[in-house]
Design a protein around this motif. Structure first.
Motif, mmCIF file in Angstrom:
data_model
loop_
_atom_site.group_PDB
_atom_site.id
_atom_site.type_symbol
_atom_site.label_atom_id
_atom_site.label_comp_id
_atom_site.label_asym_id
_atom_site.label_seq_id
_atom_site.Cartn_x
_atom_site.Cartn_y
_atom_site.Cartn_z
ATOM 1 N N HIS A 184 15.568 28.019 32.735
ATOM 2 C CA HIS A 184 16.735 28.146 33.192
ATOM 3 C C HIS A 184 16.849 27.977 34.640
ATOM 4 C CE1 HIS A 184 20.774 29.881 32.835
ATOM 5 N NE2 HIS A 184 20.648 30.000 31.810
ATOM 6 N N ARG A 185 15.975 28.640 35.589
ATOM 7 C CA ARG A 185 15.907 28.443 36.953
ATOM 8 C C ARG A 185 16.076 26.759 37.200
ATOM 9 N NH1 ARG A 185 11.187 32.674 38.149
ATOM 10 N NH2 ARG A 185 12.291 34.870 37.486
ATOM 11 N N TYR A 186 15.176 25.967 36.890
ATOM 12 C CA TYR A 186 14.929 24.623 36.947
ATOM 13 C C TYR A 186 16.504 23.939 36.917
ATOM 14 C CZ TYR A 186 9.944 24.840 37.012
ATOM 15 O OH TYR A 186 8.436 25.160 37.365
ATOM 16 N N LEU A 187 16.911 24.487 35.676
ATOM 17 C CA LEU A 187 18.193 23.877 35.364
ATOM 18 C C LEU A 187 19.297 24.145 36.456
ATOM 19 C CD1 LEU A 187 18.599 24.361 31.549
ATOM 20 C CD2 LEU A 187 17.853 22.064 32.785
ATOM 21 N N ASP A 188 19.419 25.360 36.791
ATOM 22 C CA ASP A 188 20.246 26.042 37.965
ATOM 23 C C ASP A 188 20.043 25.469 39.073
ATOM 24 O OD1 ASP A 188 21.438 27.479 35.962
ATOM 25 O OD2 ASP A 188 20.667 29.295 36.418
ATOM 26 N N LEU A 189 18.920 24.905 39.373
ATOM 27 C CA LEU A 189 18.519 24.408 41.021
ATOM 28 C C LEU A 189 18.635 22.828 40.817
ATOM 29 C CD1 LEU A 189 15.503 26.795 41.888
ATOM 30 C CD2 LEU A 189 17.730 26.359 43.170
ATOM 31 N N GLY A 190 19.537 22.239 40.158
ATOM 32 C CA GLY A 190 19.892 20.666 40.183
ATOM 33 C C GLY A 190 19.130 20.182 38.682
ATOM 34 N N GLY A 191 18.580 20.796 37.966
ATOM 35 C CA GLY A 191 17.945 20.282 36.796
ATOM 36 C C GLY A 191 18.813 19.838 35.727
ATOM 37 N N ARG A 192 20.087 20.431 35.655
ATOM 38 C CA ARG A 192 21.205 20.013 34.712
ATOM 39 C C ARG A 192 21.446 18.510 35.326
ATOM 40 N NH1 ARG A 192 21.994 25.314 34.461
ATOM 41 N NH2 ARG A 192 22.199 26.156 32.209
ATOM 42 N N GLU A 193 21.711 18.324 36.442
ATOM 43 C CA GLU A 193 22.184 16.892 36.698
ATOM 44 C C GLU A 193 20.896 15.745 36.805
ATOM 45 O OE1 GLU A 193 24.413 19.919 38.923
ATOM 46 O OE2 GLU A 193 22.379 19.672 38.584
ATOM 47 N N GLN A 194 19.763 16.468 36.840
ATOM 48 C CA GLN A 194 18.611 15.378 36.493
ATOM 49 C C GLN A 194 18.639 15.174 35.017
ATOM 50 O OE1 GLN A 194 14.768 16.685 38.337
ATOM 51 N NE2 GLN A 194 16.033 17.902 39.943
ATOM 52 N N CYS A 195 18.981 15.951 34.146
ATOM 53 C CA CYS A 195 18.615 15.806 33.046
ATOM 54 C C CYS A 195 19.960 14.741 32.545
ATOM 55 C CB CYS A 195 18.866 17.305 31.969
ATOM 56 S SG CYS A 195 17.452 18.255 32.018
ATOM 57 N N VAL A 196 20.937 15.194 32.920
ATOM 58 C CA VAL A 196 22.188 14.257 32.401
ATOM 59 C C VAL A 196 21.825 12.652 33.100
ATOM 60 C CG1 VAL A 196 24.680 13.747 32.804
ATOM 61 C CG2 VAL A 196 23.691 15.954 32.419
ATOM 62 N N ARG A 197 21.251 12.591 34.315
ATOM 63 C CA ARG A 197 21.036 11.381 35.021
ATOM 64 C C ARG A 197 20.173 10.425 34.031
ATOM 65 N NH1 ARG A 197 20.610 13.133 39.652
ATOM 66 N NH2 ARG A 197 18.359 13.234 39.660
ATOM 67 N N HIS A 198 19.010 11.337 33.164
ATOM 68 C CA HIS A 198 18.066 10.527 32.612
ATOM 69 C C HIS A 198 18.514 10.588 30.895
ATOM 70 C CE1 HIS A 198 15.440 9.874 35.933
ATOM 71 N NE2 HIS A 198 15.726 11.061 36.449
ATOM 72 N N GLY A 199 19.787 10.946 30.706
ATOM 73 C CA GLY A 199 19.914 10.859 29.263
ATOM 74 C C GLY A 199 19.812 12.135 28.417
ATOM 75 N N LEU A 200 19.322 13.240 28.973
ATOM 76 C CA LEU A 200 19.087 14.481 28.388
ATOM 77 C C LEU A 200 20.206 15.375 28.345
ATOM 78 C CD1 LEU A 200 15.370 14.702 29.765
ATOM 79 C CD2 LEU A 200 15.988 13.677 27.609
ATOM 80 N N ASP A 201 20.216 16.235 27.275
ATOM 81 C CA ASP A 201 21.286 17.314 27.042
ATOM 82 C C ASP A 201 20.280 18.656 27.691
ATOM 83 O OD1 ASP A 201 22.593 19.338 26.515
ATOM 84 O OD2 ASP A 201 23.462 18.512 24.849
ATOM 85 N N PRO A 202 20.800 19.371 28.938
ATOM 86 C CA PRO A 202 20.294 20.258 29.370
ATOM 87 C C PRO A 202 20.211 21.475 28.481
ATOM 88 C CG PRO A 202 22.280 20.004 30.521
ATOM 89 C CD PRO A 202 21.958 18.651 29.730
ATOM 90 N N GLU A 203 21.149 21.610 27.586
ATOM 91 C CA GLU A 203 21.612 22.832 26.655
ATOM 92 C C GLU A 203 20.503 22.648 25.618
ATOM 93 O OE1 GLU A 203 22.823 25.629 27.803
ATOM 94 O OE2 GLU A 203 23.251 24.244 29.375
ATOM 95 N N ASP A 204 20.317 21.463 24.933
ATOM 96 C CA ASP A 204 19.196 21.100 24.164
ATOM 97 C C ASP A 204 17.945 21.545 24.580
ATOM 98 O OD1 ASP A 204 21.164 20.367 22.412
ATOM 99 O OD2 ASP A 204 20.675 18.294 22.545
ATOM 100 N N LEU A 205 17.598 21.287 25.882
ATOM 101 C CA LEU A 205 16.153 21.480 26.554
ATOM 102 C C LEU A 205 16.029 22.918 26.551
ATOM 103 C CD1 LEU A 205 13.706 20.437 27.878
ATOM 104 C CD2 LEU A 205 15.132 20.635 30.209
#
Length: 236
Positions: A184-205
């Motif tokens: 969750h911390r990774y996602l909040d520190l820019g990880g959500r944007e990284q996931c989307v950029r690489h075609g991943l759904d952050p909520e699925d992760l």
């Protein structure tokens, strides 16, 4: 027995590995290299503890590259010196993700960009599943390391070496310590944007990470125990 955990940023923590070390009787001390307020300007000064004060060292992950001097230029040399001296003294090191790359670099290996990033839960091909279970393991990295001369690669996938042995030390590219809180911390520190950029759904992760909590703990326990008993050859 005293264990030192090198936390390179405020988001990462020893997690499941730290918990198992404490269950095995280790007195665990964590130090943070880059404080939260410098997360986006991580070129800080830091004095690393002496390796001979510890019975075991865990070098954790980081969102930066070992070779990125603009990010880690002022402190990476100190960490490499610490890991190199620990190796020569026979102090066991468990390097995780960035920590594995730092360990490889300190001992004469190298680190460079991976052919593509690995984000999420993946399986690895292990030569010794009793030491490195096949997973799934959590990954979040853009780089890969070439293990140092004399090291033995014990796990891999199509992207890179996933685990190597060097004396009493072990480097793993994945994150056996991971918890849902840290994801969750990774996602909040820019990880959500990284996931989307690489075609991943952050909520699925995040949902997958919650579903993996029990097997992740089992795998982390097995890896920690095998590392202590067979690689580090130390016990409390």
């Amino acid at each position: 027995m005293r264990a030192l955990a090198l936390m390179h940023d405020h988001a990462t923590e020893p997690g499941l590995i730290g918990e198992r070390l404490q269950e095995r009787g280790y007195d665990l001390t964590s130090v943070t290299v880059v404080p939260a307020e410098r997360h986006h300007s991580p070129d800080v000064s830091f004095t690393f503890p002496a390796p001979d004060d510890w019975d075991l060292i865990v070098s954790l992950g980081a969102p930066w590259s070992v070779y990125d001097e603009t990010a880690v230029g002022s402190w990476i040399g100190g960490e490499l010196a610490l890991l190199r001296k620990a190796h020569h003294l026979g102090v066991p090191v468990l390097g995780i993700c960035f920590g594995a790359q730092a360990l490889a670099t300190a001992l004469g290996g190298s680190v460079g960009p991976a052919p593509h990033p690995e984000i999420g839960w993946t399986r690895v091909d292990s030569d010794d599943p009793s030491l490195i279970p096949d997973g799934p393991w959590f990954q979040w990295h853009y780089d890969r390391c070439v293990p140092p001369p004399g090291a033995v690669e014990v796990a891999r996938n199509e992207v890179c070496a996933q685990a190597f042995l060097a004396g009493r030390s072990l480097g793993v590219q994945f994150h056996p310590e991971i918890t849902t809180t840290v994801v969750h911390r990774y996602l909040d520190l820019g990880g959500r944007e990284q996931c989307v950029r690489h075609g991943l759904d952050p909520e699925d992760l995040l949902a997958r990470s919650r579903a993996m909590e029990t097997p992740a703990r089992d795998n982390a326990t097995q890896l920690t125990d095998a590392f202590l008993d067979r690689v580090a050859n130390t016990s409390v």
